[in-house]
Structure formats: C-alpha cells, structure tokens
Design a protein around this motif. Sequence first.
Motif, PDB file in Angstrom:
ATOM      1  N   THR A 487       0.842  -1.191   0.000  1.00 42.29           N
ATOM      2  CA  THR A 487       0.000   0.000   0.000  1.00 42.29           C
ATOM      3  C   THR A 487       0.878   1.243   0.000  1.00 42.29           C
ATOM      4  OG1 THR A 487      -1.840   1.126   1.104  1.00 42.29           O
ATOM      5  CG2 THR A 487      -0.162   0.139   2.516  1.00 42.29           C
ATOM      6  N   GLY A 488       0.298   2.352  -0.478  1.00 41.86           N
ATOM      7  CA  GLY A 488       1.046   3.600  -0.506  1.00 41.86           C
ATOM      8  C   GLY A 488       2.155   3.585  -1.539  1.00 41.86           C
ATOM      9  N   ARG A 489       3.139   4.452  -1.361  1.00 36.61           N
ATOM     10  CA  ARG A 489       4.312   4.567  -2.227  1.00 36.61           C
ATOM     11  C   ARG A 489       3.936   4.918  -3.672  1.00 36.61           C
ATOM     12  NH1 ARG A 489       8.236   1.472   0.498  1.00 36.61           N
ATOM     13  NH2 ARG A 489       9.781   2.530  -0.811  1.00 36.61           N
ATOM     14  N   GLU A 490       2.737   5.513  -3.872  1.00 40.10           N
ATOM     15  CA  GLU A 490       2.298   5.816  -5.231  1.00 40.10           C
ATOM     16  C   GLU A 490       3.194   6.850  -5.902  1.00 40.10           C
ATOM     17  OE1 GLU A 490       0.005   4.179  -6.911  1.00 40.10           O
ATOM     18  OE2 GLU A 490      -0.309   2.908  -5.151  1.00 40.10           O
ATOM     19  N   LEU A 496       9.119   6.202 -10.702  1.00 39.51           N
ATOM     20  CA  LEU A 496       9.808   5.077 -11.320  1.00 39.51           C
ATOM     21  C   LEU A 496       9.264   4.808 -12.722  1.00 39.51           C
ATOM     22  CD1 LEU A 496      11.857   2.791 -11.010  1.00 39.51           C
ATOM     23  CD2 LEU A 496      10.091   1.443  -9.852  1.00 39.51           C
ATOM     24  N   ARG A 497       7.950   4.822 -12.852  1.00 38.69           N
ATOM     25  CA  ARG A 497       7.342   4.586 -14.170  1.00 38.69           C
ATOM     26  C   ARG A 497       7.740   5.684 -15.147  1.00 38.69           C
ATOM     27  NH1 ARG A 497       6.259   1.058 -17.827  1.00 38.69           N
ATOM     28  NH2 ARG A 497       4.475   1.543 -19.124  1.00 38.69           N
ATOM     29  N   LEU A 509      18.308   2.831 -17.452  1.00 40.26           N
ATOM     30  CA  LEU A 509      18.665   2.181 -16.195  1.00 40.26           C
ATOM     31  C   LEU A 509      18.247   3.070 -15.034  1.00 40.26           C
ATOM     32  CD1 LEU A 509      22.270   0.921 -17.075  1.00 40.26           C
ATOM     33  CD2 LEU A 509      20.130  -0.367 -17.188  1.00 40.26           C
ATOM     34  N   VAL A 510      17.505   2.520 -14.111  1.00 41.42           N
ATOM     35  CA  VAL A 510      17.060   3.270 -12.940  1.00 41.42           C
ATOM     36  C   VAL A 510      17.422   2.446 -11.700  1.00 41.42           C
ATOM     37  CG1 VAL A 510      15.106   4.256 -11.705  1.00 41.42           C
ATOM     38  CG2 VAL A 510      15.162   4.331 -14.204  1.00 41.42           C
ATOM     39  N   GLY A 511      18.070   3.073 -10.757  1.00 43.11           N
ATOM     40  CA  GLY A 511      18.442   2.382  -9.533  1.00 43.11           C
ATOM     41  C   GLY A 511      17.631   2.868  -8.342  1.00 43.11           C
ATOM     42  N   GLN A 522      10.290  -4.402  -2.213  1.00 43.95           N
ATOM     43  CA  GLN A 522       8.836  -4.438  -2.339  1.00 43.95           C
ATOM     44  C   GLN A 522       8.346  -3.463  -3.415  1.00 43.95           C
ATOM     45  OE1 GLN A 522       6.632  -6.546  -0.961  1.00 43.95           O
ATOM     46  NE2 GLN A 522       8.451  -7.621  -0.163  1.00 43.95           N
ATOM     47  N   LEU A 523       9.004  -2.316  -3.477  1.00 46.60           N
ATOM     48  CA  LEU A 523       8.654  -1.332  -4.501  1.00 46.60           C
ATOM     49  C   LEU A 523       8.921  -1.906  -5.892  1.00 46.60           C
ATOM     50  CD1 LEU A 523       7.637   1.616  -4.803  1.00 46.60           C
ATOM     51  CD2 LEU A 523      10.033   2.318  -4.934  1.00 46.60           C
ATOM     52  N   ALA A 524      10.078  -2.568  -6.064  1.00 46.32           N
ATOM     53  CA  ALA A 524      10.419  -3.163  -7.360  1.00 46.32           C
ATOM     54  C   ALA A 524       9.462  -4.299  -7.715  1.00 46.32           C
ATOM     55  CB  ALA A 524      11.866  -3.673  -7.328  1.00 46.32           C
ATOM     56  N   ILE A 525       9.086  -5.104  -6.717  1.00 44.45           N
ATOM     57  CA  ILE A 525       8.152  -6.205  -6.967  1.00 44.45           C
ATOM     58  C   ILE A 525       6.795  -5.663  -7.401  1.00 44.45           C
ATOM     59  CG2 ILE A 525       6.844  -8.060  -5.851  1.00 44.45           C
ATOM     60  CD1 ILE A 525       9.354  -8.552  -4.111  1.00 44.45           C
TER      61      ILE A 525
END
Length: 575
Positions: A487-490, A496-497, A509-511, A522-525
């Motif tokens: 949840t969150g982190r929108e 990132l998108r 490439l984004v790190g 979790q954000l990457a997943i």
Amino acid sequence: MAERRNGQVVTFYSFKGGTGRTMAVANVAWILAAHGQRVLVVDWDLESPGLHRFFRPFITDSMLAGTGGVIDLIRRYEGAARKASLVDPGAPGRLDHARYARVSQEAFSIKWEFGNGGVLDFLSAGRHNHHYSRSISGLNWDDFYEELDGDTFFTALREDMKANYDYTLIDSRTGLSDVADICTVHLPDTLVTCFTLSEQGIDGAAEVAQAISRKTIRSGPPSTRSSRRIRVLPVPMRIDPAELKKAETGKLVAKQRFAGLPEGLSETDRDQYWTTVEVPYRAFYAYEETLATFEDERGQPGTLLAAFETMTGYITKGAVTRLPPMNQADRARVRAQFVRMAALVDSELTLRYDRNGAVWAEWIGWILRESGIRVHDAAGAAGAAADVARHLVINAGDSDAGRPIAAGPPDRPPLVVHVAGNQPPVGSSDAVNTTRISGFDPLVAADRILRLVGVAPPAPDLLVGAPRFPAQPPEVVQAPVRNLRFTGREAELDTLRERLSEGGESTVLVGLHGLGGIGKSQLAIEYANRYRNSYDAVWWIDADATTAEVDEQLQQFGLRMGIPCPAARPRPRRR
C-alpha cells in the motif's frame, strides 16, 4: 444425423449500388425464419460488407469479432490446396472439399427466438478486424479456379448450404467481377436482380439477367454432374410514389428489357408479376439500417413490408407470403434499439482506475489523446479540470462492484470500460455508458472505446507508436509474487514509471537506493507486477546473489528469450 433439406440458394444481385438490395435480403430472411424456415444469410459483398447492420439488435460485436466468414472459408481451403499442390499439382482436385466448405465452421445464429423451428444464421464476409482488407486483396481468383480447383470447392459450398438450410440468401457484390459471378452463376437456384429505374440501372441489370437466364449451369464431378437453369426474378427498387408517371414509364421500359422474365409464367401471370412486384422508396429508411418487419404494420399496402412479403411469395413460389403476427411489446423494444442516437462527444475526460488498471490507463489515455481528447489522470492530482471533466472509469477488477468510484459533473454520468472480461450487470443504470474490451484485438478495442466517447472509428494506422496492448501478457515472465498487502508509495511508483518510460526505444537504467529494510525490493516487486503487461519480458535477478549465480540467471533469461548463450566461464580470483 442432421436432416438433409435440399434447400434453395437465392442470390440478391444489383448491377449498381444504392438499390436497397441488402435491405431486401435482411427482410426476406426475417419473414422466412418467422415462418419456421431454417435460413442462412451470407454477406458476399466482400469489398463493402454491411448486411450485419440490419441485424444490429441481435448481433454483438464479439459475435462478429470472434467468428470468421466467407473469406475465411475460402482462405482456409486455399491454404490447404496450395500446400497440396506443391507436392502434386493435381492434388487439390483430390482434397475433401466438403470438409473445407462447411458453413457451420463460421456461421452463427442471431439472438432471437422465432418459434416453429425457425432459425436465422448469419455468415459474415469475414472476421471483423484490421487484417480483413489484406485477406481479400491478396486473393487471385483466376489462380484459385485454375490451379486450386476452386470450382469444386464452391460446388461443395453450395451443396452444404442446400443440405443444412431451407433457404440460403446471398447478398452479392455489385457489377461485373469474378466474385459477382460466383454468386450469380455458380451458387444460386434463383437470382433476384434488384435495379432502379435509371437507364444504366435497367440496362446493366437486364443484360446480366438475360445472359444468366439463357445458361445451363453444370456442376459437380463428371460421374455425378448435374445441370440446372437459374430462375431470374427482376425487382424494381426505390420506386418513388411522388413520381407516378415517370415510375410507370420506367417500369414499362424495364419490362421490355427483361423480356420473357420471369420464365415459367403465362403472359397474364407475368403481367401480374410486373404490376405487383416493386419496392417503394420511403425516406424514413434512408437514415438508418432498420428492418421493415419491425417498423411497418402488417396488412398495410404500399409499405416496404408489404413489398418484401410479395417478393418472398415469388421466391418461395407461394409457400410463404406473409409475416406472422409478432408480440407488440417485443416489437416496440426492438424498434427502439434500431434508433440511432447522436453521441455527445466529450472533449475532456478524467481517467479513474486502481492499481490493476494502471497499465490500461496508459494505453486508453494514449488512444484518447491521439483522437483529439484532452485526458486528465485522477491519480495525478490534475486539479479542478479533472473534477469538471467527465470521468472514464477503467474497471480491471473481478466484479463490477469493485470498480473505482467515479465523480465528475453530475449531469454527465461516468463512462465505464471493463478490461477484465466482466460484463455490466443486468439492469445497470449506466449500461448505455459502458463497454467491454476484453477478448478483442487492439484495433477493435480502440474502436469500442472511441464509440463509447462518441468519436469516429479509428483509422487502421491509429495504433502505430501506441504503448504495448495490455491484454497481451509478456512472453517471458519470472518475478516474485505480488505482495497483496502493498500500500502507498504511489509517488515513488509514478516516478519510477516516468523514469523508465523516458527513453522510448532506448535502454534506461534506474536504480533504487536507500537504507536496508525501507522497502526497495517491495517497490520493485510491485512495479514488476503492476506494469508487467507493458513489457515483452519481465525477469527478476537477485542482486544479492554471487557473480556466478547472476551469470546463471542471465543465461537462463537468454535461453527463455531464444538467445543462445555461451556457458559461463569461471572468473579469475582477484588478488
């Protein structure tokens, strides 16, 4: 085993367009089916198909998009015959033509209960998608007949129609062509020649009709070859009652040019035929494809329905002459469905969606922008404009109840696009503002969205440069299972998108960096699962693995992608 019916094949032909031929096919078919006949209607106007429009309340877009038609039957046989001819040029003549000529492979029944055993099946010109024009333009008819034994295929097609239907009504293309000859000479028992009373209309139709009426058609293999004469029924169309003198003169000229037709009638009966058989012009029918079987009252002379009943009587040699009574409530309901409503075009729309619909929002937003509509993203805090614009809800959930909540202006109810296969619930108040695009190819899906918002259908090149179509999953996927409690982190996901989309066709490439345990993985997943259908391949590599393990994971990825990879070589130890 199904009963063999020995039915009749009837082709409706016109030398020129604009006669009302297609409308006649649809109405005669309805009258026959309402009388308990098994009827097949065939749209053989391959260059300009339109018969389905007269059955709009009874045929869904998915029925048209999900089945093939005439050109698909022909192409399927052509493929088998061409493959066989590569081994032996005479092989096409030994194929099981009946297997490829089965109409049941592509025909479907329209959604209406006729009773008395009546059935109305529909065989379209071909599958309604952006490949259709390519299918018809690439067909060499001379080669099909001369090299691939097309003559025997069409004979088998005719026999299949006659065996399974009481009446097969074919809507032929106009003019003089190979396609028209198939419909006017090879297939029919009866040819209904539709014409207007202009000079070119009469001359062209009469010339074709007279030539066909003099022919003896022979078909089938030499051992069982049969012959037949085609019965020709000339039908004057679009007779304007406001110009009675000109109409009577035109009909007299037509009777002279069609001398001796219809055959098999006494002079008295032929005079009666030319007196009674005509289809009047009614301005009401010029604006919408509507069935006179629903619009006109039974038993009223001078109507289109009365004209089509008379025509049906001659086609069936008196077996069917009237449309049976119809439930008036059903009739009123269908009449309302034929009425065309002008759509209000929204110049601005606000997209609302949940995390499952994010990738769909990108694709739908792109389609709308390319069509001249200003698009706001409710998730992007577009401000007051997003609240004023009408909302378009993208429902990517498993039920209608779980779709995102829409607001927008109170006088403009939200539009809803279902993308996950779910249908609007029966009786839903917003059913008219709803469409479903699951199960359709990208161009058909774009067409349904644009129709929903009141925009003209898309051009074939609309999708050039479009984002990847979200209904098509990646060909290669290996990623951790989505965390359903995420949840969150929108804001981070949006950033990132945005960063990963900046490069277009280039590699970006984004790190993700930060202290351990703050949720980078979790954000990457979540990103990998939320936007997976935007990519052809999604592959997760554990960065905490050893160098050798990373090499092995990359090698496995290459193999899944079909890229030959050399075995990983052991790396020299650093000193």
